[in-house]
Design a protein around this motif. Structure first.
Motif, PDB file in Angstrom:
ATOM      1  N   TYR A  90       0.814  -1.216   0.000  1.00 16.04           N
ATOM      2  CA  TYR A  90       0.000   0.000   0.000  1.00 16.04           C
ATOM      3  C   TYR A  90       0.853   1.274   0.000  1.00 16.04           C
ATOM      4  CZ  TYR A  90      -4.066  -2.928   0.848  1.00 16.04           C
ATOM      5  OH  TYR A  90      -5.063  -3.865   0.726  1.00 16.04           O
ATOM      6  N   ASN A  91       2.140   1.134  -0.341  1.00 17.17           N
ATOM      7  CA  ASN A  91       3.061   2.265  -0.522  1.00 17.17           C
ATOM      8  C   ASN A  91       3.263   3.105   0.734  1.00 17.17           C
ATOM      9  OD1 ASN A  91       3.701   1.774  -3.248  1.00 17.17           O
ATOM     10  ND2 ASN A  91       1.792   2.759  -3.909  1.00 17.17           N
ATOM     11  N   VAL A  92       3.075   2.494   1.889  1.00 12.17           N
ATOM     12  CA  VAL A  92       3.470   3.177   3.119  1.00 12.17           C
ATOM     13  C   VAL A  92       4.994   3.163   3.232  1.00 12.17           C
ATOM     14  CG1 VAL A  92       3.280   3.186   5.634  1.00 12.17           C
ATOM     15  CG2 VAL A  92       1.302   2.548   4.225  1.00 12.17           C
ATOM     16  N   LEU A  93       5.595   2.021   2.908  1.00 11.86           N
ATOM     17  CA  LEU A  93       7.045   1.899   2.780  1.00 11.86           C
ATOM     18  C   LEU A  93       7.361   1.828   1.291  1.00 11.86           C
ATOM     19  CD1 LEU A  93       7.763  -0.762   5.566  1.00 11.86           C
ATOM     20  CD2 LEU A  93       7.917   1.728   5.737  1.00 11.86           C
ATOM     21  N   LYS A  94       8.045   2.831   0.782  1.00 11.76           N
ATOM     22  CA  LYS A  94       8.224   2.960  -0.658  1.00 11.76           C
ATOM     23  C   LYS A  94       9.653   2.633  -1.072  1.00 11.76           C
ATOM     24  CE  LYS A  94       4.726   6.630  -0.948  1.00 11.76           C
ATOM     25  NZ  LYS A  94       4.436   8.022  -1.393  1.00 11.76           N
ATOM     26  N   GLU A  95       9.772   2.168  -2.314  1.00 13.27           N
ATOM     27  CA  GLU A  95      11.091   1.991  -2.918  1.00 13.27           C
ATOM     28  C   GLU A  95      11.648   3.369  -3.272  1.00 13.27           C
ATOM     29  OE1 GLU A  95      11.063  -0.654  -6.209  1.00 13.27           O
ATOM     30  OE2 GLU A  95       9.974  -2.236  -5.173  1.00 13.27           O
ATOM     31  N   PRO A  96      12.977   3.527  -3.346  1.00 13.64           N
ATOM     32  CA  PRO A  96      14.018   2.499  -3.244  1.00 13.64           C
ATOM     33  C   PRO A  96      14.579   2.318  -1.838  1.00 13.64           C
ATOM     34  CG  PRO A  96      15.008   4.522  -4.004  1.00 13.64           C
ATOM     35  CD  PRO A  96      13.548   4.814  -3.792  1.00 13.64           C
ATOM     36  N   GLN A  97      13.977   2.994  -0.838  1.00 19.79           N
ATOM     37  CA  GLN A  97      14.489   2.819   0.525  1.00 19.79           C
ATOM     38  C   GLN A  97      14.068   1.464   1.103  1.00 19.79           C
ATOM     39  OE1 GLN A  97      13.010   5.713  -0.468  1.00 19.79           O
ATOM     40  NE2 GLN A  97      14.901   6.925  -0.560  1.00 19.79           N
ATOM     41  N   PHE A  98      12.848   1.040   0.793  1.00 18.87           N
ATOM     42  CA  PHE A  98      12.321  -0.209   1.326  1.00 18.87           C
ATOM     43  C   PHE A  98      11.817  -1.069   0.170  1.00 18.87           C
ATOM     44  CE2 PHE A  98      11.769   2.959   4.651  1.00 18.87           C
ATOM     45  CZ  PHE A  98      12.328   2.321   5.750  1.00 18.87           C
ATOM     46  N   PHE A  99      12.063  -2.382   0.292  1.00 14.55           N
ATOM     47  CA  PHE A  99      11.568  -3.343  -0.686  1.00 14.55           C
ATOM     48  C   PHE A  99      10.736  -4.387   0.044  1.00 14.55           C
ATOM     49  CE2 PHE A  99      15.422  -1.578  -2.470  1.00 14.55           C
ATOM     50  CZ  PHE A  99      15.060  -1.300  -3.777  1.00 14.55           C
ATOM     51  N   ARG A 100       9.679  -4.823  -0.607  1.00 16.00           N
ATOM     52  CA  ARG A 100       8.803  -5.816   0.013  1.00 16.00           C
ATOM     53  C   ARG A 100       9.536  -7.148   0.194  1.00 16.00           C
ATOM     54  NH1 ARG A 100       3.733  -6.315  -3.586  1.00 16.00           N
ATOM     55  NH2 ARG A 100       5.180  -5.664  -5.213  1.00 16.00           N
ATOM     56  N   PRO A 101       9.191  -7.906   1.231  1.00 12.79           N
ATOM     57  CA  PRO A 101       9.835  -9.211   1.436  1.00 12.79           C
ATOM     58  C   PRO A 101       9.710 -10.143   0.240  1.00 12.79           C
ATOM     59  CG  PRO A 101       8.634  -8.570   3.403  1.00 12.79           C
ATOM     60  CD  PRO A 101       8.302  -7.549   2.355  1.00 12.79           C
ATOM     61  N   SER A 102       8.583 -10.078  -0.485  1.00 11.52           N
ATOM     62  CA  SER A 102       8.426 -10.942  -1.657  1.00 11.52           C
ATOM     63  C   SER A 102       9.481 -10.638  -2.711  1.00 11.52           C
ATOM     64  CB  SER A 102       7.027 -10.768  -2.249  1.00 11.52           C
ATOM     65  OG  SER A 102       6.789  -9.408  -2.599  1.00 11.52           O
ATOM     66  N   VAL A 103       9.827  -9.362  -2.871  1.00  6.70           N
ATOM     67  CA  VAL A 103      10.875  -8.975  -3.824  1.00  6.70           C
ATOM     68  C   VAL A 103      12.236  -9.481  -3.345  1.00  6.70           C
ATOM     69  CG1 VAL A 103      12.041  -7.017  -4.904  1.00  6.70           C
ATOM     70  CG2 VAL A 103       9.562  -6.950  -4.546  1.00  6.70           C
ATOM     71  N   ILE A 104      12.492  -9.365  -2.045  1.00  6.54           N
ATOM     72  CA  ILE A 104      13.773  -9.807  -1.477  1.00  6.54           C
ATOM     73  C   ILE A 104      13.916 -11.320  -1.607  1.00  6.54           C
ATOM     74  CG2 ILE A 104      15.147  -9.911   0.633  1.00  6.54           C
ATOM     75  CD1 ILE A 104      13.700  -7.329   1.511  1.00  6.54           C
ATOM     76  N   PHE A 105      12.847 -12.065  -1.315  1.00  9.60           N
ATOM     77  CA  PHE A 105      12.906 -13.523  -1.413  1.00  9.60           C
ATOM     78  C   PHE A 105      13.102 -13.972  -2.857  1.00  9.60           C
ATOM     79  CE2 PHE A 105      10.107 -13.796   2.605  1.00  9.60           C
ATOM     80  CZ  PHE A 105      11.234 -13.599   3.388  1.00  9.60           C
ATOM     81  N   ALA A 106      12.482 -13.260  -3.793  1.00 14.25           N
ATOM     82  CA  ALA A 106      12.652 -13.616  -5.204  1.00 14.25           C
ATOM     83  C   ALA A 106      14.108 -13.445  -5.633  1.00 14.25           C
ATOM     84  CB  ALA A 106      11.734 -12.754  -6.071  1.00 14.25           C
ATOM     85  N   GLN A 107      14.741 -12.359  -5.211  1.00 11.21           N
ATOM     86  CA  GLN A 107      16.151 -12.147  -5.548  1.00 11.21           C
ATOM     87  C   GLN A 107      17.049 -13.140  -4.821  1.00 11.21           C
ATOM     88  OE1 GLN A 107      17.516 -10.604  -7.821  1.00 11.21           O
ATOM     89  NE2 GLN A 107      19.678 -10.471  -7.229  1.00 11.21           N
ATOM     90  N   THR A 108      16.678 -13.505  -3.592  1.00 12.81           N
ATOM     91  CA  THR A 108      17.439 -14.531  -2.865  1.00 12.81           C
ATOM     92  C   THR A 108      17.415 -15.851  -3.626  1.00 12.81           C
ATOM     93  OG1 THR A 108      16.853 -13.487  -0.761  1.00 12.81           O
ATOM     94  CG2 THR A 108      17.673 -15.745  -0.669  1.00 12.81           C
ATOM     95  N   TRP A 109      16.270 -16.199  -4.178  1.00 11.62           N
ATOM     96  CA  TRP A 109      16.150 -17.441  -4.943  1.00 11.62           C
ATOM     97  C   TRP A 109      16.998 -17.382  -6.212  1.00 11.62           C
ATOM     98  CZ3 TRP A 109      15.390 -22.248  -4.596  1.00 11.62           C
ATOM     99  CH2 TRP A 109      15.027 -23.031  -5.694  1.00 11.62           C
ATOM    100  N   VAL A 110      17.046 -16.221  -6.857  1.00  8.33           N
ATOM    101  CA  VAL A 110      17.872 -16.066  -8.061  1.00  8.33           C
ATOM    102  C   VAL A 110      19.348 -16.277  -7.726  1.00  8.33           C
ATOM    103  CG1 VAL A 110      18.677 -14.409  -9.792  1.00  8.33           C
ATOM    104  CG2 VAL A 110      16.239 -14.543  -9.233  1.00  8.33           C
ATOM    105  N   LEU A 111      19.818 -15.662  -6.639  1.00  2.00           N
ATOM    106  CA  LEU A 111      21.222 -15.807  -6.235  1.00  2.00           C
ATOM    107  C   LEU A 111      21.520 -17.223  -5.752  1.00  2.00           C
ATOM    108  CD1 LEU A 111      21.692 -12.422  -4.331  1.00  2.00           C
ATOM    109  CD2 LEU A 111      22.596 -13.023  -6.577  1.00  2.00           C
ATOM    110  N   THR A 112      20.512 -17.888  -5.185  1.00  2.00           N
ATOM    111  CA  THR A 112      20.698 -19.272  -4.745  1.00  2.00           C
ATOM    112  C   THR A 112      20.840 -20.203  -5.936  1.00  2.00           C
ATOM    113  OG1 THR A 112      19.406 -18.842  -2.744  1.00  2.00           O
ATOM    114  CG2 THR A 112      19.699 -21.140  -3.386  1.00  2.00           C
ATOM    115  N   LYS A 113      19.998 -20.021  -6.947  1.00  2.00           N
ATOM    116  CA  LYS A 113      20.080 -20.869  -8.141  1.00  2.00           C
ATOM    117  C   LYS A 113      21.398 -20.674  -8.878  1.00  2.00           C
ATOM    118  CE  LYS A 113      16.304 -19.696 -10.247  1.00  2.00           C
ATOM    119  NZ  LYS A 113      15.247 -19.698 -11.312  1.00  2.00           N
ATOM    120  N   SER A 114      21.888 -19.451  -8.920  1.00  2.00           N
ATOM    121  CA  SER A 114      23.157 -19.193  -9.606  1.00  2.00           C
ATOM    122  C   SER A 114      24.358 -19.669  -8.797  1.00  2.00           C
ATOM    123  CB  SER A 114      23.296 -17.702  -9.903  1.00  2.00           C
ATOM    124  OG  SER A 114      23.428 -16.959  -8.699  1.00  2.00           O
ATOM    125  N   GLY A 115      24.172 -19.865  -7.481  1.00  2.00           N
ATOM    126  CA  GLY A 115      25.266 -20.300  -6.618  1.00  2.00           C
ATOM    127  C   GLY A 115      26.144 -19.173  -6.117  1.00  2.00           C
TER     128      GLY A 115
END
Length: 315
Positions: A58-83
């Motif tokens: 709901y844009n109370v916490l806005k990018e680029p200072q804050f990112f939603r956990p779903s975005v962080i987890f998605a990037q974590t999965w990308v870095l995990t797959k790449s090793g």
């Protein structure tokens, strides 16, 4: 009229009471409390992340200072797959393993000697009192002046960038030295306290029976020091971990979670800012797993030496 007594089952060495305990049940008995702790942790963290996700949606916490956990987890999965993330995890863990092993060995030895001999305590106690308030990261500039920021062994020509030492980020002992210094003082302090507060009657009884100093160390002082020992280990491990991560910001190390966070901080793009959150999330999860393992080891060790009953009840 004669009253017959009910037959009494004789207790002896039967197959039922001499069989070895089921390993799975024994593991479950030791792990129930740890499992509940994990469940409560997951619930608390899940609630926190859910609120964070809603505030971001709901844009109370806005990018680029804050990112939603779903975005962080998605990037974590990308870095995990790449090793890529595993390279940094293994580098930081290798430094932690070596530095804290040294801190635990020397801290245990000095702490036992301080608690056992007044002369040793008189020598080391002022040093421990003086150095323990100093944050581990405060040693970094001084160690860099002594040793240098550039990887020491590569400067001497002992290793190069193709060696496995370099791949795991161990080419520069500066990080290991600083991690050892940060972790050793809590171990010394807690072991010294454990030995000083040990039951003197047990020591006197062992001496009366002709026990050697070596036997008293191994069979009396060390088992009675276990609760304080693991407290010192947990405090020292946490200090070593924080110091190693922070020092990776400053050193010339090219791998490690601290390096990963700081390197992405310098690029100032959306993806690299997400990577900062990923690095913080990963280092928290890694140390939480280490903490769980240490708690499990603490429980089974203390129960083995009879400090508590099975189930965690104190004697």
């Amino acid at each position: 009229m004669t009253v017959q007594k009910p037959p009494v089952k004789e207790e002896g060495l039967t197959e039922e009471n001499t069989s070895r305990p089921n390993r799975f049940l024994l593991f479950w008995e030791y792990s129930k409390k740890d499992l509940m702790s994990v469940v409560y942790t997951i619930l608390a963290v899940g609630l926190f992340l859910s609120i964070w996700e809603l505030l971001g949606y709901y844009n109370v916490l806005k990018e680029p200072q804050f990112f939603r956990p779903s975005v962080i987890f998605a990037q974590t999965w990308v870095l995990t797959k790449s090793g890529e993330i595993f390279i940094h995890i293994f580098s930081s863990l290798a430094r932690l393993l070596i530095s804290f092993s040294l801190a635990a060995i020397f801290g245990l030895l000095i702490g036992l000697l301080m608690g056992r001999y007044k002369a040793v305590k008189a020598f080391f106690d002022p040093l421990v009192t003086f150095f323990i308030p100093i944050p581990g990261i405060a040693w970094a500039p001084l160690i860099f002046v002594w040793v240098g920021v550039e990887p020491l062994f590569s400067r001497w020509g002992l290793i190069d960038s193709t060696s496995w030492w370099w791949k795991f980020g161990l080419g520069n002992p500066v990080l290991i030295i600083i991690g050892t210094i940060a972790g050793i003082f809590p171990v010394i302090q807690n072991i010294n306290m454990a030995v000083r507060t040990a039951d003197k009657k047990l020591i006197w009884a062992a001496q009366t029976m002709g026990a050697s100093n070596n036997y008293i160390f191994r069979k009396v002082l060390l088992p009675n020091s276990l609760p304080f020992l693991f407290t010192g280990f947990k405090l020292g491990l946490a200090r070593s971990w924080r110091t190693i991560i922070a020092t990776e910001f400053l050193s010339a190390a090219m791998e490690g979670l601290g390096y990963f966070i700081f390197f992405n901080r310098t690029l100032e793009t959306r993806l690299t800012r997400i990577n900062i959150y990923v690095g913080i999330f990963v280092l928290s999860v890694v140390f939480y797993v280490i903490e769980l393992g240490l708690k499990y080891l603490e429980r089974i060790t203390i129960e083995k030496y009879g400090m508590v009953r099975k189930g965690g009840e104190s004697l």
